[in-house]
Design a protein around this motif. Structure first.
Motif, PDB file in Angstrom:
ATOM      1  N   LEU A  45      33.840  50.931  48.199  1.00  0.00           N
ATOM      2  CA  LEU A  45      34.038  49.716  48.994  1.00  0.00           C
ATOM      3  C   LEU A  45      33.578  48.483  48.206  1.00  0.00           C
ATOM      4  O   LEU A  45      34.202  47.425  48.292  1.00  0.00           O
ATOM      5  CB  LEU A  45      33.300  49.810  50.325  1.00  0.00           C
ATOM      6  N   ALA A  46      32.501  48.629  47.443  1.00  0.00           N
ATOM      7  CA  ALA A  46      32.054  47.527  46.583  1.00  0.00           C
ATOM      8  C   ALA A  46      33.122  47.217  45.539  1.00  0.00           C
ATOM      9  O   ALA A  46      33.423  46.052  45.266  1.00  0.00           O
ATOM     10  CB  ALA A  46      30.727  47.882  45.904  1.00  0.00           C
ATOM     11  N   ALA A  47      33.722  48.260  44.971  1.00  0.00           N
ATOM     12  CA  ALA A  47      34.801  48.059  43.994  1.00  0.00           C
ATOM     13  C   ALA A  47      35.986  47.345  44.643  1.00  0.00           C
ATOM     14  O   ALA A  47      36.609  46.466  44.022  1.00  0.00           O
ATOM     15  CB  ALA A  47      35.249  49.395  43.408  1.00  0.00           C
ATOM     16  N   LEU A  48      36.291  47.683  45.882  1.00  0.00           N
ATOM     17  CA  LEU A  48      37.375  47.007  46.603  1.00  0.00           C
ATOM     18  C   LEU A  48      37.050  45.530  46.802  1.00  0.00           C
ATOM     19  O   LEU A  48      37.906  44.661  46.601  1.00  0.00           O
ATOM     20  CB  LEU A  48      37.622  47.688  47.950  1.00  0.00           C
ATOM     21  N   ALA A  49      35.814  45.226  47.184  1.00  0.00           N
ATOM     22  CA  ALA A  49      35.411  43.823  47.358  1.00  0.00           C
ATOM     23  C   ALA A  49      35.513  43.064  46.038  1.00  0.00           C
ATOM     24  O   ALA A  49      35.984  41.919  45.995  1.00  0.00           O
ATOM     25  CB  ALA A  49      33.985  43.746  47.918  1.00  0.00           C
ATOM     26  N   ILE A  50      35.098  43.695  44.949  1.00  0.00           N
ATOM     27  CA  ILE A  50      35.197  43.068  43.626  1.00  0.00           C
ATOM     28  C   ILE A  50      36.662  42.811  43.282  1.00  0.00           C
ATOM     29  O   ILE A  50      37.014  41.741  42.772  1.00  0.00           O
ATOM     30  CB  ILE A  50      34.516  43.949  42.563  1.00  0.00           C
ATOM     31  N   ALA A  51      37.532  43.777  43.590  1.00  0.00           N
ATOM     32  CA  ALA A  51      38.964  43.607  43.324  1.00  0.00           C
ATOM     33  C   ALA A  51      39.559  42.478  44.169  1.00  0.00           C
ATOM     34  O   ALA A  51      40.433  41.736  43.705  1.00  0.00           O
ATOM     35  CB  ALA A  51      39.708  44.916  43.586  1.00  0.00           C
ATOM     36  N   ILE A  52      39.091  42.330  45.397  1.00  0.00           N
ATOM     37  CA  ILE A  52      39.576  41.236  46.250  1.00  0.00           C
ATOM     38  C   ILE A  52      39.215  39.893  45.632  1.00  0.00           C
ATOM     39  O   ILE A  52      40.041  38.975  45.581  1.00  0.00           O
ATOM     40  CB  ILE A  52      39.023  41.375  47.689  1.00  0.00           C
ATOM     41  N   SER A  53      37.991  39.767  45.132  1.00  0.00           N
ATOM     42  CA  SER A  53      37.611  38.527  44.455  1.00  0.00           C
ATOM     43  C   SER A  53      38.506  38.290  43.245  1.00  0.00           C
ATOM     44  O   SER A  53      38.930  37.157  42.981  1.00  0.00           O
ATOM     45  CB  SER A  53      36.147  38.574  44.021  1.00  0.00           C
ATOM     46  N   GLY A  54      38.814  39.349  42.513  1.00  0.00           N
ATOM     47  CA  GLY A  54      39.708  39.230  41.362  1.00  0.00           C
ATOM     48  C   GLY A  54      41.107  38.790  41.761  1.00  0.00           C
ATOM     49  O   GLY A  54      41.728  37.970  41.072  1.00  0.00           O
ATOM     50  N   ALA A  55      41.603  39.314  42.870  1.00  0.00           N
ATOM     51  CA  ALA A  55      42.931  38.918  43.345  1.00  0.00           C
ATOM     52  C   ALA A  55      42.952  37.444  43.751  1.00  0.00           C
ATOM     53  O   ALA A  55      43.916  36.722  43.458  1.00  0.00           O
ATOM     54  CB  ALA A  55      43.349  39.802  44.518  1.00  0.00           C
ATOM     55  N   ILE A  56      41.892  36.996  44.393  1.00  0.00           N
ATOM     56  CA  ILE A  56      41.792  35.573  44.726  1.00  0.00           C
ATOM     57  C   ILE A  56      41.734  34.757  43.443  1.00  0.00           C
ATOM     58  O   ILE A  56      42.334  33.680  43.348  1.00  0.00           O
ATOM     59  CB  ILE A  56      40.564  35.298  45.627  1.00  0.00           C
ATOM     60  N   GLY A  57      41.033  35.265  42.427  1.00  0.00           N
ATOM     61  CA  GLY A  57      40.973  34.599  41.125  1.00  0.00           C
ATOM     62  C   GLY A  57      42.334  34.481  40.475  1.00  0.00           C
ATOM     63  O   GLY A  57      42.654  33.456  39.857  1.00  0.00           O
ATOM     64  N   VAL A  58      43.164  35.511  40.603  1.00  0.00           N
ATOM     65  CA  VAL A  58      44.534  35.460  40.075  1.00  0.00           C
ATOM     66  C   VAL A  58      45.305  34.342  40.761  1.00  0.00           C
ATOM     67  O   VAL A  58      45.970  33.530  40.111  1.00  0.00           O
ATOM     68  CB  VAL A  58      45.264  36.809  40.257  1.00  0.00           C
ATOM     69  N   TYR A  59      45.204  34.295  42.096  1.00  0.00           N
ATOM     70  CA  TYR A  59      45.903  33.247  42.842  1.00  0.00           C
ATOM     71  C   TYR A  59      45.390  31.864  42.444  1.00  0.00           C
ATOM     72  O   TYR A  59      46.174  30.949  42.188  1.00  0.00           O
ATOM     73  CB  TYR A  59      45.740  33.480  44.346  1.00  0.00           C
ATOM     74  N   HIS A  60      44.061  31.718  42.352  1.00  0.00           N
ATOM     75  CA  HIS A  60      43.476  30.425  41.995  1.00  0.00           C
ATOM     76  C   HIS A  60      43.927  30.004  40.594  1.00  0.00           C
ATOM     77  O   HIS A  60      44.292  28.844  40.377  1.00  0.00           O
ATOM     78  CB  HIS A  60      41.956  30.508  42.079  1.00  0.00           C
TER      79      HIS A  60
ATOM     80  N   SER B 197      39.213  44.268  36.124  1.00  0.00           N
ATOM     81  CA  SER B 197      38.880  45.303  35.137  1.00  0.00           C
ATOM     82  C   SER B 197      37.680  46.129  35.604  1.00  0.00           C
ATOM     83  O   SER B 197      37.689  47.366  35.522  1.00  0.00           O
ATOM     84  CB  SER B 197      38.561  44.673  33.779  1.00  0.00           C
ATOM     85  N   GLY B 198      36.648  45.436  36.085  1.00  0.00           N
ATOM     86  CA  GLY B 198      35.452  46.133  36.556  1.00  0.00           C
ATOM     87  C   GLY B 198      35.738  47.032  37.742  1.00  0.00           C
ATOM     88  O   GLY B 198      35.250  48.165  37.809  1.00  0.00           O
ATOM     89  N   ALA B 199      36.535  46.557  38.694  1.00  0.00           N
ATOM     90  CA  ALA B 199      36.881  47.376  39.861  1.00  0.00           C
ATOM     91  C   ALA B 199      37.649  48.620  39.430  1.00  0.00           C
ATOM     92  O   ALA B 199      37.413  49.718  39.963  1.00  0.00           O
ATOM     93  CB  ALA B 199      37.698  46.550  40.855  1.00  0.00           C
ATOM     94  N   ALA B 200      38.540  48.479  38.458  1.00  0.00           N
ATOM     95  CA  ALA B 200      39.299  49.631  37.953  1.00  0.00           C
ATOM     96  C   ALA B 200      38.369  50.639  37.278  1.00  0.00           C
ATOM     97  O   ALA B 200      38.496  51.854  37.479  1.00  0.00           O
ATOM     98  CB  ALA B 200      40.385  49.166  36.989  1.00  0.00           C
ATOM     99  N   VAL B 201      37.423  50.154  36.492  1.00  0.00           N
ATOM    100  CA  VAL B 201      36.469  51.049  35.822  1.00  0.00           C
ATOM    101  C   VAL B 201      35.607  51.773  36.849  1.00  0.00           C
ATOM    102  O   VAL B 201      35.386  52.990  36.745  1.00  0.00           O
ATOM    103  CB  VAL B 201      35.596  50.262  34.817  1.00  0.00           C
ATOM    104  N   ILE B 202      35.127  51.057  37.854  1.00  0.00           N
ATOM    105  CA  ILE B 202      34.304  51.679  38.892  1.00  0.00           C
ATOM    106  C   ILE B 202      35.106  52.770  39.610  1.00  0.00           C
ATOM    107  O   ILE B 202      34.612  53.888  39.797  1.00  0.00           O
ATOM    108  CB  ILE B 202      33.797  50.627  39.901  1.00  0.00           C
ATOM    109  N   ALA B 203      36.324  52.456  40.009  1.00  0.00           N
ATOM    110  CA  ALA B 203      37.159  53.448  40.693  1.00  0.00           C
ATOM    111  C   ALA B 203      37.404  54.659  39.798  1.00  0.00           C
ATOM    112  O   ALA B 203      37.334  55.806  40.257  1.00  0.00           O
ATOM    113  CB  ALA B 203      38.482  52.810  41.114  1.00  0.00           C
TER     114      ALA B 203
END
Length: 161
Positions: A70-85, A145-151
């Motif tokens: 779930l932490a990895a998912l939250a990190i990925a969500i921040s990354g997705a927002i970063g892509v949009y930003h 990248s970090g979320a992918a490594v954690i998963a």
């Protein structure tokens, strides 16, 4: 250190480092966050709490694994927002058409005074970049990248048992 412990550690340290960098750039570097910058911080804060919870659970338990994922998912969500930003900064996406602020007040007059002192920070303008990549872009790269490594560590470790 086994894969499971490495995944838990990355899930805790990565959002701590990224959120710490964001706060440092704001309070030490003088870069004021725009609205989308704030959006990227919230999932990192959630990831820190989730990953911290994974360390309170027994090692290699299903609860610890779930909290880490779930932490990895939250990190990925921040990354997705970063892509949009980053896309808004590069004019790929439109972004906001209205202004936003974090100023609060008790009266209209007080609000007007505060608004006149608050810097206007646009989400579509890069305040700082390194190697041609903005802070939002770096957040996207490190978070995804970090979320992918954690998963991979958490799920790969499960298959090898």
């Amino acid at each position: 250190m086994n894969r499971f412990d490495a995944g838990r550690l990355i899930a805790l340290l990565l959002p701590l480092a990224l959120l710490g960098g964001a706060l440092g750039s704001q309070y030490i570097g003088g870069l004021y966050p725009c609205e989308m910058c704030w959006w990227q911080r919230y999932p990192h804060a959630a990831a820190i709490l989730l990953a911290g919870g994974a360390f309170t659970a027994p090692a290699a338990s299903s609860r610890a694994r779930t909290l880490t994922l779930l932490a990895a998912l939250a990190i990925a969500i921040s990354g997705a927002i970063g892509v949009y930003h980053a896309g808004v900064e590069l004019q790929i996406f439109q972004g906001f058409t209205t202004c936003s602020t974090t100023a609060t007040a008790t009266s209209t007059e007080d609000l007007l005074k505060k608004l006149m002192k608050v810097p206007l920070i646009r989400c579509d303008q890069v305040q700082w970049s390194f190697l041609g990549i903005s802070l939002a872009g770096w957040n996207a790269i490190f978070s995804l990248s970090g979320a992918a490594v954690i998963a991979w560590l958490m799920l790969g470790g499960r298959r090898s048992r």
